[in-house]
Design a protein around this motif. Structure first.
Motif, mmCIF file in Angstrom:
data_model
loop_
_atom_site.group_PDB
_atom_site.id
_atom_site.type_symbol
_atom_site.label_atom_id
_atom_site.label_comp_id
_atom_site.label_asym_id
_atom_site.label_seq_id
_atom_site.Cartn_x
_atom_site.Cartn_y
_atom_site.Cartn_z
ATOM 1 N N MET A 1 0.844 -1.190 0.000
ATOM 2 C CA MET A 1 0.000 0.000 0.000
ATOM 3 C C MET A 1 0.878 1.238 0.000
ATOM 4 O O MET A 1 1.832 1.338 0.767
ATOM 5 N N SER A 2 0.567 2.168 -0.883
ATOM 6 C CA SER A 2 1.398 3.356 -1.018
ATOM 7 C C SER A 2 1.181 4.330 0.129
ATOM 8 O O SER A 2 0.139 4.323 0.793
ATOM 9 N N MET A 3 2.176 5.171 0.357
ATOM 10 C CA MET A 3 2.096 6.165 1.419
ATOM 11 C C MET A 3 1.339 7.393 0.941
ATOM 12 O O MET A 3 1.460 7.807 -0.209
ATOM 13 N N VAL A 4 0.539 7.982 1.838
ATOM 14 C CA VAL A 4 -0.109 9.261 1.572
ATOM 15 C C VAL A 4 0.395 10.262 2.599
ATOM 16 O O VAL A 4 0.865 9.887 3.676
ATOM 17 N N ARG A 5 0.308 11.531 2.263
ATOM 18 C CA ARG A 5 0.732 12.594 3.174
ATOM 19 C C ARG A 5 -0.509 13.237 3.777
ATOM 20 O O ARG A 5 -1.352 13.780 3.065
ATOM 21 N N LEU A 6 -0.637 13.139 5.086
ATOM 22 C CA LEU A 6 -1.776 13.717 5.786
ATOM 23 C C LEU A 6 -1.304 14.811 6.730
ATOM 24 O O LEU A 6 -0.176 14.774 7.232
ATOM 25 N N THR A 7 -2.188 15.760 6.980
ATOM 26 C CA THR A 7 -1.874 16.903 7.830
ATOM 27 C C THR A 7 -2.538 16.744 9.192
ATOM 28 O O THR A 7 -3.689 16.292 9.281
ATOM 29 N N VAL A 8 -1.817 17.110 10.238
ATOM 30 C CA VAL A 8 -2.402 17.110 11.576
ATOM 31 C C VAL A 8 -3.350 18.297 11.674
ATOM 32 O O VAL A 8 -2.924 19.454 11.633
ATOM 33 N N ARG A 9 -4.637 18.000 11.771
ATOM 34 C CA ARG A 9 -5.636 19.066 11.848
ATOM 35 C C ARG A 9 -5.697 19.656 13.249
ATOM 36 O O ARG A 9 -5.874 20.869 13.428
ATOM 37 N N THR A 27 -5.852 18.199 0.833
ATOM 38 C CA THR A 27 -6.701 18.630 -0.292
ATOM 39 C C THR A 27 -8.175 18.437 -0.001
ATOM 40 O O THR A 27 -9.019 18.793 -0.837
ATOM 41 N N GLY A 28 -8.485 17.869 1.139
ATOM 42 C CA GLY A 28 -9.873 17.591 1.474
ATOM 43 C C GLY A 28 -10.395 16.288 0.914
ATOM 44 O O GLY A 28 -11.601 16.007 0.999
ATOM 45 N N SER A 62 -13.486 11.907 6.735
ATOM 46 C CA SER A 62 -12.717 13.152 6.581
ATOM 47 C C SER A 62 -11.510 13.202 7.502
ATOM 48 O O SER A 62 -10.570 13.969 7.244
ATOM 49 N N THR A 63 -11.525 12.421 8.586
ATOM 50 C CA THR A 63 -10.408 12.459 9.534
ATOM 51 C C THR A 63 -10.101 11.057 10.065
ATOM 52 O O THR A 63 -10.967 10.177 10.100
ATOM 53 N N TYR A 64 -8.846 10.889 10.482
ATOM 54 C CA TYR A 64 -8.421 9.742 11.269
ATOM 55 C C TYR A 64 -8.080 10.260 12.664
ATOM 56 O O TYR A 64 -7.390 11.280 12.804
ATOM 57 N N ARG A 65 -8.512 9.548 13.704
ATOM 58 C CA ARG A 65 -8.180 9.945 15.071
ATOM 59 C C ARG A 65 -7.230 8.927 15.679
ATOM 60 O O ARG A 65 -7.459 7.719 15.610
#
Length: 307
Positions: A1-9, A27-28, A62-65
């Motif tokens: 599985m490829s890596m994605v870049r996520l932002t800490v909201r 990007t939403g 929309s989010t991961y916790r």
């Protein structure tokens, strides 16, 4: 599985020593789906790779916790999160992965110790009231993350050690009906105590290495063929299979190096692996089709791996 870049909201204090992180796509974009028990492989800004259970709502795409306990005596990942990661930090993420799925059962008992509550929280929220109970122990109420969320759910028992002592595992496990599935996540001592007391279906997840195993019968040298790479290597006594493989395939995935995270799981094409991980179940180990190369070795003179 490829890596994605996520932002800490956002970063919030969930309890003494526990931070809660919400991650989202910058990007939403909608996040990959997941089910209770799943975790993420997270690459921190330093390059360290760690695994954290998802503890939010699977319906929220929309989010991961995540909930992260600060462990000053750990390997540095939690310290980095608690001291250097904040709102706007970008993290590399792979997954979700799920080696701790919620299986169908007539009834469930969940036993959590400390930060071990994180994978269990989505499980109990997904089940109908009356079909489950949760025993959640911690050092003190102030140290028990998500206790306020859990307090509103029927079937939850919070047991802070400083005022109530240790959870009564004998009493809780002794009267369970035979069709109960028991889920346990927490410190190694808690997992061992539950394993000793319950003979029915048991599902555990470790946040650290399993107890030491006896010296491997295949502790001597053996040969490994890396089929996709076209290389044949000799794994010397005292060296791990992972270290030997990384000399010629430095990009092979790994993380804990102790056999509990599952990152280095590798398909076995031929040969008989000797397992020393706490990831695979007994049936999976007996099949010999996959292994954790950070701790596994070979029972024979030769292994062929899909690397």
């Amino acid at each position: 599985m490829s890596m994605v870049r996520l932002t800490v909201r956002s970063v919030v204090r969930e309890a003494e020593g526990v931070l809660g992180l919400l991650l989202s796509d910058p990007t939403g974009a909608v996040l990959a789906p997941w089910e209770p028990g799943a975790h993420l492989e997270v690459t921190l800004p330093s390059g360290a790779v760690r695994h954290y259970s998802l503890c939010g709502d699977p319906a929220d795409r929309s989010t991961y916790r995540l909930g992260v306990l600060r462990e000053p005596a750990g390997r540095g990942g939690s310290e980095e999160i608690h001291t250097s990661v904040g709102e706007g930090t970008v993290l590399g993420v792979r997954g979700p992965f799920n080696r701790f799925p919620l299986v169908p059962a007539e009834r469930y008992l969940f036993v959590a110790g400390g930060i071990g509550i994180t994978p269990l929280l989505p499980m109990v929220r997904s089940l109908p009231p009356g079909s489950w109970s949760l025993l959640y122990g911690g050092r003190s109420l102030a140290s028990m993350a998500y206790r306020e969320e859990l307090a509103g759910l029927p079937g939850v028992s919070l047991v802070p050690r400083d005022t109530e002592g240790l959870p009564d595992l004998d009493g809780v496990l002794g009267g369970l009906p035979a069709g109960t599935a028991v889920y346990c996540c927490g410190p190694e001592g808690l997992l061992r105590a539950v394993e000793e007391r319950w003979g029915g279906p048991l599902h555990t997840e470790r946040f650290g290495a399993a107890p030491p195993v006896a010296e491997a019968s295949g502790a001597g040298a053996f040969e490994v063929e890396l089929r996709r790479s076209g290389r044949i290597l000799r794994v010397e006594p005292g060296r791990t299979l992972l270290d030997t493989v990384r000399e010629v395939v430095p990009g092979v995935a790994y993380s804990c190096e102790e056999g509990w995270c599952g990152t280095c799981e590798t398909k076995v094409i031929a040969g008989t692996p000797e397992h020393h991980d706490s990831v695979l179940g007994d049936d999976e180990k007996a099949s010999g089709t996959t292994m954790m190369i950070c701790v596994g070795r070979s029972r024979g003179d030769r292994l062929v791996l899909d690397i």
